[in-house]
Write a protein that holds these residues in place. Structure first.
Motif, PDB file in Angstrom:
ATOM      1  N   GLY B  38       0.791  -1.225   0.000  1.00 10.05           N
ATOM      2  CA  GLY B  38       0.000   0.000   0.000  1.00 10.05           C
ATOM      3  C   GLY B  38       0.826   1.278   0.000  1.00 10.05           C
ATOM      4  N   THR B  39       2.144   1.176  -0.059  1.00 12.18           N
ATOM      5  CA  THR B  39       2.973   2.385   0.093  1.00 12.18           C
ATOM      6  C   THR B  39       2.919   3.284  -1.131  1.00 12.18           C
ATOM      7  OG1 THR B  39       4.997   1.275  -0.662  1.00 12.18           O
ATOM      8  CG2 THR B  39       4.546   1.241   1.701  1.00 12.18           C
ATOM      9  N   PHE B  42      -1.842   3.751  -1.326  1.00  5.80           N
ATOM     10  CA  PHE B  42      -2.514   4.601  -0.334  1.00  5.80           C
ATOM     11  C   PHE B  42      -2.139   6.075  -0.518  1.00  5.80           C
ATOM     12  CE2 PHE B  42      -2.663   0.746   2.762  1.00  5.80           C
ATOM     13  CZ  PHE B  42      -3.658   0.179   1.990  1.00  5.80           C
ATOM     14  N   VAL B  43      -0.894   6.326  -0.894  1.00  2.45           N
ATOM     15  CA  VAL B  43      -0.476   7.718  -1.106  1.00  2.45           C
ATOM     16  C   VAL B  43      -1.276   8.321  -2.260  1.00  2.45           C
ATOM     17  CG1 VAL B  43       1.433   9.214  -1.821  1.00  2.45           C
ATOM     18  CG2 VAL B  43       1.838   7.402  -0.139  1.00  2.45           C
ATOM     19  N   ARG B  88      17.664  -9.250   2.917  1.00  2.00           N
ATOM     20  CA  ARG B  88      18.414 -10.081   3.867  1.00  2.00           C
ATOM     21  C   ARG B  88      18.268 -11.576   3.600  1.00  2.00           C
ATOM     22  NH1 ARG B  88      14.726  -7.745   8.191  1.00  2.00           N
ATOM     23  NH2 ARG B  88      12.869  -9.015   8.015  1.00  2.00           N
ATOM     24  N   SER B 108      12.961   4.002   3.676  1.00  4.41           N
ATOM     25  CA  SER B 108      13.504   3.840   5.023  1.00  4.41           C
ATOM     26  C   SER B 108      13.287   2.414   5.502  1.00  4.41           C
ATOM     27  CB  SER B 108      12.757   4.775   5.979  1.00  4.41           C
ATOM     28  OG  SER B 108      11.374   4.435   5.999  1.00  4.41           O
ATOM     29  N   TYR B 109      13.946   2.048   6.601  1.00  2.00           N
ATOM     30  CA  TYR B 109      13.818   0.672   7.117  1.00  2.00           C
ATOM     31  C   TYR B 109      12.351   0.308   7.374  1.00  2.00           C
ATOM     32  CZ  TYR B 109      14.472  -3.558   9.823  1.00  2.00           C
ATOM     33  OH  TYR B 109      14.402  -4.861  10.256  1.00  2.00           O
ATOM     34  N   GLN B 110      11.611   1.200   8.033  1.00  2.00           N
ATOM     35  CA  GLN B 110      10.223   0.835   8.367  1.00  2.00           C
ATOM     36  C   GLN B 110       9.352   0.750   7.119  1.00  2.00           C
ATOM     37  OE1 GLN B 110      11.916   3.577   9.457  1.00  2.00           O
ATOM     38  NE2 GLN B 110      10.554   4.935  10.583  1.00  2.00           N
ATOM     39  N   LEU B 111       9.633   1.575   6.120  1.00  2.00           N
ATOM     40  CA  LEU B 111       8.842   1.479   4.891  1.00  2.00           C
ATOM     41  C   LEU B 111       9.175   0.186   4.148  1.00  2.00           C
ATOM     42  CD1 LEU B 111       6.868   3.882   3.902  1.00  2.00           C
ATOM     43  CD2 LEU B 111       8.166   3.559   1.810  1.00  2.00           C
ATOM     44  N   ASN B 113       9.697  -2.566   5.399  1.00  2.00           N
ATOM     45  CA  ASN B 113       8.958  -3.683   6.004  1.00  2.00           C
ATOM     46  C   ASN B 113       7.593  -3.867   5.367  1.00  2.00           C
ATOM     47  OD1 ASN B 113      10.662  -4.878   7.836  1.00  2.00           O
ATOM     48  ND2 ASN B 113      10.197  -3.416   9.470  1.00  2.00           N
ATOM     49  N   ARG B 114       7.129  -2.875   4.605  1.00  2.00           N
ATOM     50  CA  ARG B 114       5.815  -2.951   3.947  1.00  2.00           C
ATOM     51  C   ARG B 114       5.960  -2.971   2.426  1.00  2.00           C
ATOM     52  NH1 ARG B 114       0.766  -3.920   5.811  1.00  2.00           N
ATOM     53  NH2 ARG B 114      -0.092  -2.174   4.639  1.00  2.00           N
ATOM     54  N   LYS B 195      21.723  10.961   1.216  1.00  2.00           N
ATOM     55  CA  LYS B 195      22.542   9.786   0.960  1.00  2.00           C
ATOM     56  C   LYS B 195      21.676   8.534   0.915  1.00  2.00           C
ATOM     57  CE  LYS B 195      26.654   7.498   2.619  1.00  2.00           C
ATOM     58  NZ  LYS B 195      27.298   7.210   3.901  1.00  2.00           N
ATOM     59  N   VAL B 196      20.730   8.421   1.831  1.00  2.00           N
ATOM     60  CA  VAL B 196      19.782   7.298   1.789  1.00  2.00           C
ATOM     61  C   VAL B 196      18.386   7.813   2.105  1.00  2.00           C
ATOM     62  CG1 VAL B 196      21.337   5.394   2.357  1.00  2.00           C
ATOM     63  CG2 VAL B 196      20.343   6.746   4.207  1.00  2.00           C
ATOM     64  N   GLY B 197      17.372   7.029   1.759  1.00  2.00           N
ATOM     65  CA  GLY B 197      16.012   7.327   2.210  1.00  2.00           C
ATOM     66  C   GLY B 197      15.170   8.133   1.251  1.00  2.00           C
TER      67      GLY B 197
END
Ligand SMILES: Cc1cc2nc3c(=O)[nH]c(=O)nc-3n(C[C@H](O)[C@H](O)[C@H](O)COP(=O)(O)OP(=O)(O)OC[C@H]3O[C@@H](n4cnc5c(N)ncnc54)[C@H](O)[C@@H]3O)c2cc1C
Ligand code: FES
Ligand code: FES
Lengths: 157, 295
Positions: B38-39, B42-43, B88, B108-111, B113-114, B195-197
């Motif tokens: 949904g990333t 949903f946006v 991973r 990002s790391y949390q994004l 995860n989805r 640099k990241v994200g």
């Protein structure tokens, strides 16, 4: 409009809820359960103020539907301290003054706890990478990074 | 920026079988929309770009979250495998490190995860970070629809911004990657505002391997993101690298050619001219890095 009966464990408590299809996990926490640690900063997955643990892994709760967490476990910043005892990470945030307005802090703590759990001794670079999805308008990040390093030195989250 | 309000109303359906999804898509057409993380979806719904009445959760379909590696057949990644899971997974890290590197560069790391691999490719943004790696690894997109299963090579999957070869009642179930050639090496270099994200200003995947049938003794594949309406292969640059002896002189020439193959636009993240220059710089850097591993 679809309504769904869900069962979800939030901070160790089992909750039985009726949620509409379009309700986000963030709305469910704040508006159904009055758990206001997770914040609505952008509603778009950018700022990380809404970060919670879903089955132990951090997610942006503004980008998850409430109905999706049926049968799962959610932990918010309110669920980190056990019996009034702050975690070493929370303690380190206080020691380092890693908080100014505090809006980003609940998400920062969740992301940092999750980092220390999967990598108890992160490098500075690894801390920065793990927190890239948590924006802070106040601190300039240095104190937050130092706090995570201190918590890591004291044996992790 | 003010926090945007919650999502518009819709019905959520959790699909148990692929046939159920196909039927829903046939019956409801544009009004039904599959989703996984949904990333992206949903946006776009929140911004009022699309208004589906039904969102169909397809990440619980049998096998859609599996990663299967076979020493003959190669790698099959279920469409709903998340970016963190891709990054991973031991078989991905061991045999397809380029794919792991690309997945790890998303948001990002949390994004991560989805956000899923399949969602990234279905969304077909020119900036999709896993697209260049999928192109150079010669991935094939597995689709399931009213006529059963079919496979489309990644090179034929992207048709325009947000447009793919997916039929209206089809869903993507997996991405298949053949075994990489012996001795192959790859790098994904992403330039963002941070640099990241962040979404890429330019993304370049370089993949190389020894090949006796090539006059130069090596073949290279170059995949580009954020520099054209679709993620694409820089085939003219690849030809130079197959023909001419590997080394700095050839790499500079190939990087120049890759730049010429890019047709970027000006947008909030960068100007077209800057993007072109960065294609050259990142391609050259990627070629040097891969060559270091090959030689
Ligand atoms: C803050 C933020 C940062 C981001 N940063 C990046 C970045 O750095 N790099 C990058 O590449 N992307 C980035 N993205 C975009 C997005 O996270 C990725 O594209 C992600 O991989 C999409 O996966 P998803 O599972 O969330 O897709 P979804 O939103 O679930 O779906 C994406 C699209 O595909 C369709 N779809 C979903 N599943 C299927 C299926 N099985 N079959 C057919 N169609 C399907 C949906 O209808 C939708 O149109 C970012 C997004 C946000 C919000
Ligand atoms: S409110 Fe969820 S990421 Fe900003
Ligand atoms: S302390 Fe104010 S946003 Fe971080």
């Amino acid at each position: 409009m679809g309504m769904h009966s869900i069962t979800v464990t939030v901070n160790g408590e089992k909750e039985y809820l009726e949620v509409p299809s379009h309700m986000t996990l963030l709305q469910m926490l704040r508006e159904k359960l009055a758990i206001t640690g997770p914040k609505n900063g952008c509603s778009a997955g950018e700022c990380g103020a809404c970060t919670v643990l879903l089955d132990g892994e951090p997610v942006n709760s503004c980008m998850v539907l409430a109905v999706e967490v049926d049968g799962h476990e959610v932990v918010t910043v309110e669920g980190l301290a056990k019996e009034g005892q702050l975690t070493p990470l929370q303690q380190a945030f206080i020691e380092h003054n890693a908080v100014q307005c505090g809006f980003c802090t609940p998400g920062m703590l969740i992301s940092a706890e999750a980092l220390l759990k999967r990598n108890p001794h992160p490098t500075e670079e690894e801390i920065k990478e793990a927190l890239v999805g948590n924006l802070c308008r106040c601190t300039g990040y240095i104190r937050i990074i130092r706090a995570v390093q201190t918590a890591a030195e004291k044996g992790g989250a | 920026m003010l926090a945007r309000p919650g999502l518009p109303r819709f019905d959520y359906v959790r699909a148990e079988t692929a046939d159920e999804v196909v039927r829903l898509l046939q019956e409801r057409g544009e009004a039904a929309r599959p989703f996984m993380g949904g990333t992206d979806l949903f946006v776009r719904m929140r911004d009022g770009v699309i208004h589906p009445q039904v969102v169909v959760d397809v990440k619980y379909l049998p096998g859609i979250r599996d990663v299967v590696y076979d020493a003959q057949a190669g790698l099959t990644v279920g469409a709903a495998v998340t970016m963190n899971e891709v990054a991973r997974h031991p078989d991905v890290v061991a045999h397809y490190p380029l794919l792991a590197e690309a997945a790890n560069s998303v948001a990002s790391y949390q994004l991560r995860n989805r956000a899923t691999l399949g969602g990234n490719l279905c969304n077909a943004s020119p900036a999709a970070d896993t697209a260049p790696a999928t192109l150079v690894l010669e991935g094939r997109i597995v689709l399931y629809g009213p006529d059963g299963e079919r496979e489309v090579p990644a090179t034929e999957f992207f048709l325009g911004p947000g447009k793919t070869a997916r039929g209206p009642a089809e869903i993507v179930t997996a991405i298949r990657y053949p075994l990489p050639p012996k001795g192959a090496a790859g790098r994904y270099l992403k330039l963002g505002r941070n640099k990241v994200g962040d979404l890429s200003i330019v993304g370049v995947a370089v993949f190389g391997f020894p090949d006796e049938t090539a006059p130069s003794g090596y073949r290279f594949r170059i995949g580009l993101a954020s520099v054209a309406p679709v993620p694409l292969r820089a085939t003219a640059a690849e030809e130079i690298l197959a023909e001419e002896p590997p080394g700095e002189e050839t790499f500079v020439k190939a990087a120049e050619e890759a730049m010429n193959e890019a047709s970027p636009i000006d947008d909030v993240r960068a100007s077209a001219a800057y993007r072109k220059a960065m294609v050259r710089a990142l391609t050259l850097r990627g070629l040097r890095a891969v060559w270091e591993q090959l030689a």
